[in-house]
Design a protein around this motif. Structure first.
Motif, PDB file in Angstrom:
ATOM      1  N   VAL A   1      -6.934  -6.786  -3.035  1.00 48.70           N
ATOM      2  CA  VAL A   1      -7.269  -6.986  -4.445  1.00 48.70           C
ATOM      3  C   VAL A   1      -6.118  -6.431  -5.271  1.00 48.70           C
ATOM      4  CG1 VAL A   1      -8.882  -6.425  -6.299  1.00 48.70           C
ATOM      5  CG2 VAL A   1      -9.742  -6.885  -3.992  1.00 48.70           C
ATOM      6  N   HIS A   2      -5.757  -7.157  -6.310  1.00 50.30           N
ATOM      7  CA  HIS A   2      -4.667  -6.697  -7.188  1.00 50.30           C
ATOM      8  C   HIS A   2      -5.147  -6.618  -8.626  1.00 50.30           C
ATOM      9  CE1 HIS A   2      -1.211  -7.097  -9.912  1.00 50.30           C
ATOM     10  NE2 HIS A   2      -0.554  -6.405  -8.988  1.00 50.30           N
ATOM     11  N   ASP A   3      -4.788  -5.528  -9.297  1.00 51.97           N
ATOM     12  CA  ASP A   3      -4.934  -5.460 -10.749  1.00 51.97           C
ATOM     13  C   ASP A   3      -3.774  -4.650 -11.315  1.00 51.97           C
ATOM     14  OD1 ASP A   3      -5.677  -2.593 -11.210  1.00 51.97           O
ATOM     15  OD2 ASP A   3      -7.489  -3.133 -10.118  1.00 51.97           O
ATOM     16  N   ASP A   4      -3.556  -4.767 -12.616  1.00 54.28           N
ATOM     17  CA  ASP A   4      -2.394  -4.137 -13.244  1.00 54.28           C
ATOM     18  C   ASP A   4      -2.487  -2.617 -13.284  1.00 54.28           C
ATOM     19  OD1 ASP A   4      -1.233  -6.587 -13.636  1.00 54.28           O
ATOM     20  OD2 ASP A   4      -1.946  -6.807 -15.699  1.00 54.28           O
ATOM     21  N   LEU A   5      -3.692  -2.077 -13.176  1.00 47.37           N
ATOM     22  CA  LEU A   5      -3.864  -0.625 -13.223  1.00 47.37           C
ATOM     23  C   LEU A   5      -3.542   0.033 -11.889  1.00 47.37           C
ATOM     24  CD1 LEU A   5      -4.783   1.903 -14.768  1.00 47.37           C
ATOM     25  CD2 LEU A   5      -7.144   1.361 -14.051  1.00 47.37           C
ATOM     26  N   HIS A   6      -4.023  -0.556 -10.789  1.00 48.45           N
ATOM     27  CA  HIS A   6      -3.891   0.056  -9.463  1.00 48.45           C
ATOM     28  C   HIS A   6      -2.859  -0.616  -8.572  1.00 48.45           C
ATOM     29  CE1 HIS A   6      -8.146   0.731 -10.806  1.00 48.45           C
ATOM     30  NE2 HIS A   6      -7.802   1.975 -10.543  1.00 48.45           N
ATOM     31  N   GLY A   7      -2.390  -1.786  -8.950  1.00 48.34           N
ATOM     32  CA  GLY A   7      -1.542  -2.554  -8.046  1.00 48.34           C
ATOM     33  C   GLY A   7      -2.395  -3.168  -6.952  1.00 48.34           C
ATOM     34  N   TYR A   8      -1.916  -3.100  -5.712  1.00 54.15           N
ATOM     35  CA  TYR A   8      -2.640  -3.691  -4.581  1.00 54.15           C
ATOM     36  C   TYR A   8      -3.553  -2.658  -3.921  1.00 54.15           C
ATOM     37  CZ  TYR A   8       0.445  -7.735  -4.852  1.00 54.15           C
ATOM     38  OH  TYR A   8       1.119  -8.860  -5.282  1.00 54.15           O
ATOM     39  N   SER A   9      -4.775  -3.095  -3.595  1.00 54.88           N
ATOM     40  CA  SER A   9      -5.728  -2.264  -2.860  1.00 54.88           C
ATOM     41  C   SER A   9      -6.237  -3.064  -1.665  1.00 54.88           C
ATOM     42  CB  SER A   9      -6.920  -1.874  -3.750  1.00 54.88           C
ATOM     43  OG  SER A   9      -6.501  -1.148  -4.882  1.00 54.88           O
ATOM     44  N   LEU A  10      -6.404  -2.404  -0.527  1.00 60.12           N
ATOM     45  CA  LEU A  10      -6.911  -3.063   0.682  1.00 60.12           C
ATOM     46  C   LEU A  10      -8.428  -2.936   0.709  1.00 60.12           C
ATOM     47  CD1 LEU A  10      -6.295  -4.492   3.393  1.00 60.12           C
ATOM     48  CD2 LEU A  10      -6.207  -2.217   4.432  1.00 60.12           C
TER      49      LEU A  10
ATOM     50  N   LEU B   1       0.803  -1.222   0.000  1.00 58.75           N
ATOM     51  CA  LEU B   1       0.000   0.000   0.000  1.00 58.75           C
ATOM     52  C   LEU B   1       0.834   1.270   0.000  1.00 58.75           C
ATOM     53  CD1 LEU B   1      -2.675  -1.128   2.626  1.00 58.75           C
ATOM     54  CD2 LEU B   1      -2.785  -1.316   0.131  1.00 58.75           C
ATOM     55  N   GLY B   2       2.164   1.122   0.059  1.00 60.77           N
ATOM     56  CA  GLY B   2       3.024   2.301   0.055  1.00 60.77           C
ATOM     57  C   GLY B   2       2.955   3.110   1.332  1.00 60.77           C
ATOM     58  N   ILE B   3       2.785   2.438   2.468  1.00 61.61           N
ATOM     59  CA  ILE B   3       2.749   3.126   3.762  1.00 61.61           C
ATOM     60  C   ILE B   3       4.184   3.382   4.208  1.00 61.61           C
ATOM     61  CG2 ILE B   3       1.939   3.069   6.144  1.00 61.61           C
ATOM     62  CD1 ILE B   3      -0.122   0.980   5.285  1.00 61.61           C
ATOM     63  N   ALA B   4       4.510   4.634   4.460  1.00 61.97           N
ATOM     64  CA  ALA B   4       5.873   5.002   4.827  1.00 61.97           C
ATOM     65  C   ALA B   4       6.193   4.578   6.262  1.00 61.97           C
ATOM     66  CB  ALA B   4       6.071   6.502   4.672  1.00 61.97           C
ATOM     67  N   SER B   5       7.457   4.341   6.521  1.00 60.37           N
ATOM     68  CA  SER B   5       7.935   4.045   7.876  1.00 60.37           C
ATOM     69  C   SER B   5       7.871   5.327   8.719  1.00 60.37           C
ATOM     70  CB  SER B   5       9.376   3.533   7.801  1.00 60.37           C
ATOM     71  OG  SER B   5       9.881   3.253   9.072  1.00 60.37           O
ATOM     72  N   PRO B   6       7.469   5.192  10.002  1.00 61.59           N
ATOM     73  CA  PRO B   6       7.136   3.976  10.752  1.00 61.59           C
ATOM     74  C   PRO B   6       5.692   3.542  10.501  1.00 61.59           C
ATOM     75  CG  PRO B   6       7.045   5.850  12.233  1.00 61.59           C
ATOM     76  CD  PRO B   6       7.475   6.389  10.897  1.00 61.59           C
ATOM     77  N   TYR B   7       5.512   2.302  10.072  1.00 55.38           N
ATOM     78  CA  TYR B   7       4.202   1.773   9.730  1.00 55.38           C
ATOM     79  C   TYR B   7       3.755   0.630  10.637  1.00 55.38           C
ATOM     80  CZ  TYR B   7       7.284  -1.700   7.661  1.00 55.38           C
ATOM     81  OH  TYR B   7       8.270  -2.635   7.488  1.00 55.38           O
ATOM     82  N   PHE B   8       4.710  -0.006  11.351  1.00 57.29           N
ATOM     83  CA  PHE B   8       4.450  -1.298  11.975  1.00 57.29           C
ATOM     84  C   PHE B   8       3.243  -1.270  12.912  1.00 57.29           C
ATOM     85  CE2 PHE B   8       5.130  -4.890  14.828  1.00 57.29           C
ATOM     86  CZ  PHE B   8       5.530  -5.890  13.972  1.00 57.29           C
ATOM     87  N   TRP B   9       3.130  -0.252  13.737  1.00 55.98           N
ATOM     88  CA  TRP B   9       2.055  -0.196  14.721  1.00 55.98           C
ATOM     89  C   TRP B   9       0.818   0.525  14.196  1.00 55.98           C
ATOM     90  CZ3 TRP B   9       2.832  -3.820  17.928  1.00 55.98           C
ATOM     91  CH2 TRP B   9       4.112  -4.132  18.389  1.00 55.98           C
ATOM     92  N   LYS B  10       0.784   0.841  12.911  1.00 57.92           N
ATOM     93  CA  LYS B  10      -0.375   1.532  12.339  1.00 57.92           C
ATOM     94  C   LYS B  10      -1.417   0.579  11.783  1.00 57.92           C
ATOM     95  CE  LYS B  10       2.102   5.798  11.279  1.00 57.92           C
ATOM     96  NZ  LYS B  10       2.591   6.718  10.232  1.00 57.92           N
ATOM     97  N   VAL B  11      -1.097  -0.704  11.710  1.00 61.32           N
ATOM     98  CA  VAL B  11      -2.069  -1.717  11.315  1.00 61.32           C
ATOM     99  C   VAL B  11      -2.071  -2.812  12.384  1.00 61.32           C
ATOM    100  CG1 VAL B  11      -1.983  -1.296   8.832  1.00 61.32           C
ATOM    101  CG2 VAL B  11      -0.347  -2.868   9.864  1.00 61.32           C
TER     102      VAL B  11
END
Length: 214
Positions: A188-197, A167-177
């Motif tokens: 979900v993955h597609d070639d246009l958007h990449g990965y989406s949560l 998702l391109g979450i910048a560090s520090p990310y570990f405790w944010k999810v």
């Protein structure tokens, strides 16, 4: 306009093991599921059946593999192992109580609580290393099951950097999810958007679960 081809990933955390309830750093220690963990795994399998996954890809550690086998049994699919989904190697911290680590390594423990992305432990992987190899494993599975649905079973300290990378979450990310034992999230993955949560940390299928915040 034709919509891009989508691949659905059911990203699951393994069921409960002794290391979870005893407050141990697990790492590569091969804990089996405990009684509640086995029940959680069965409940997870039932919850994922309506998605009709084509396969389940798993970490090779027993707690993940047993969870994957329960999903496979519920969904009548095959289990595949991929070491890219293996748990984070925690070096000299593996199998040891978190209370002991906090006492013996106060500066590193503070880093674990505040910015584990920058943590360095003797013999351990970095979060960047975990992110790279877990994303490579996910990309392999997406390529194999392109346009379909599959499940992947792994560990908390893998899912967090994996989601950050996807998702391109910048560090520090570990405790944010956050994700609990035997929970599942949907990517979900597609070639246009990449990965989406699509959904995070679903636990409504569970009759009981372990929540960990450190």
């Amino acid at each position: 306009m034709k919509e891009p081809e989508r691949t659905t990933i059911l990203l699951a955390r393994h069921g409960e093991c002794r290391g979870n309830i005893e407050g141990l750093f697990r790492g590569r220690v091969d804990f089996p599921l405990n009684e509640r963990g086995l029940r959680q795994a069965a409940e997870l399998g039932t919850a994922l059946r309506p998605f009709r996954p084509e396969a389940v890809v798993t970490s090779p550690l027993l707690r993940a593999k047993s969870t994957a086998q329960a999903i496979a049994a519920a969904c009548s699919i095959q289990v595949e192992e991929d070491d890219g989904f293996n748990n984070t190697c925690l070096g000299i911290w593996e199998g040891r109580p978190k209370t002991e680590i906090a006492e013996l390594y106060p500066e590193q423990w503070k880093m674990w609580l505040e910015n584990p992305e920058e943590l360095s432990v003797e013999g351990a992987e970095s979060m960047d290393e975990v992110m790279r190899r877990s994303m490579a494993a996910l990309d392999r599975a997406v390529a194999k099951y392109r346009g379909g649905t599959f499940a992947a079973v792994t560990h908390r300290t893998v899912i967090k950097p994996l989601l950050a990378g996807c998702l391109g979450i910048a560090s520090p990310y570990f405790w944010k999810v956050h994700m609990d034992t035997a929970s599942y999230s949907i990517l979900v993955h597609d070639d246009l958007h990449g990965y989406s949560l699509f959904s995070l940390n679903r636990t409504d299928h569970l009759s009981g679960f372990t929540t960990e915040w450190v």
